[in-house]
Design an enzyme around this catalytic site. Structure first.
Site, mmCIF file in Angstrom:
data_model
loop_
_atom_site.group_PDB
_atom_site.id
_atom_site.type_symbol
_atom_site.label_atom_id
_atom_site.label_comp_id
_atom_site.label_asym_id
_atom_site.label_seq_id
_atom_site.Cartn_x
_atom_site.Cartn_y
_atom_site.Cartn_z
ATOM 1 N N GLU A 93 0.821 -1.214 0.000
ATOM 2 C CA GLU A 93 0.000 0.000 0.000
ATOM 3 C C GLU A 93 0.854 1.263 0.000
ATOM 4 O OE1 GLU A 93 -3.240 0.298 -0.415
ATOM 5 O OE2 GLU A 93 -3.573 -1.863 -0.441
ATOM 6 N N ASN A 121 0.967 3.889 -3.121
ATOM 7 C CA ASN A 121 0.644 5.306 -2.933
ATOM 8 C C ASN A 121 1.758 6.201 -3.466
ATOM 9 O OD1 ASN A 121 -1.846 4.903 -1.773
ATOM 10 N ND2 ASN A 121 -1.249 5.551 0.278
ATOM 11 N N ARG A 166 -9.668 3.781 -7.552
ATOM 12 C CA ARG A 166 -8.984 3.298 -6.354
ATOM 13 C C ARG A 166 -9.969 3.302 -5.190
ATOM 14 N NH1 ARG A 166 -4.698 0.761 -7.835
ATOM 15 N NH2 ARG A 166 -3.996 0.915 -5.702
#
Length: 140
Positions: free
Chosen positions: A48, A52, A106
């Protein structure tokens, strides 16, 4: 607290490098023989954080993402940093379901996932200078 081992890597902000970073962090943490569940948590959170950095840190260009892992006797600290766009409002970005790039479909759950799977999460960011995510996880 004195570290027992440390490493730092950098890679281009390409989506193919997300899985690379995930494996590297879990392999590094494996030195302390944590459970399979803990290693899975680390892989998920790193995935994650790196995603990002790639999607939001460098939305229109390729840049550098750095990952630093430090092992202590009972925990690991993982820092994922980009030098891209930065975040204007960190608290808003951490709100579940919020995404700054809805066109990518997303989920807006990246920070929530990191907070769920790690023991601590700290986000530092400055517009046009980048974002630094620091996460820790107990290994023993």
């Amino acid at each position: 607290m004195k570290p027992i081992n440390k490493m730092k890597i950098e890679f281009l902000s390409k989506s193919a490098n997300e899985s690379f970073a995930r494996v590297v962090a879990a392999s590094f943490a494996a030195q302390l023989n944590p459970s399979i569940d803990i290693l899975a948590d680390i892989r998920t959170a790193v995935s994650e954080a790196v995603t990002n950095a790639i999607l939001h840190g460098y939305p229109d260009e390729i840049g550098i993402v750095q990952m630093e892992c430090t092992l202590y006797h009972e925990h690991i600290e993982i820092i994922v940093q980009d030098f891209g766009k930065g975040i204007e409002d960190i608290e808003r970005a951490k709100t579940p379901l919020y995404t700054s790039r809805p066109e990518l479909e997303r989920s807006g759950m990246g920070f929530t996932v990191m907070e769920t799977f790690m023991d601590s999460l700290e986000v530092e960011s400055e517009p046009d200078k980048g974002t630094k995510v620091t996460m820790t996880k107990q290994l023993i």
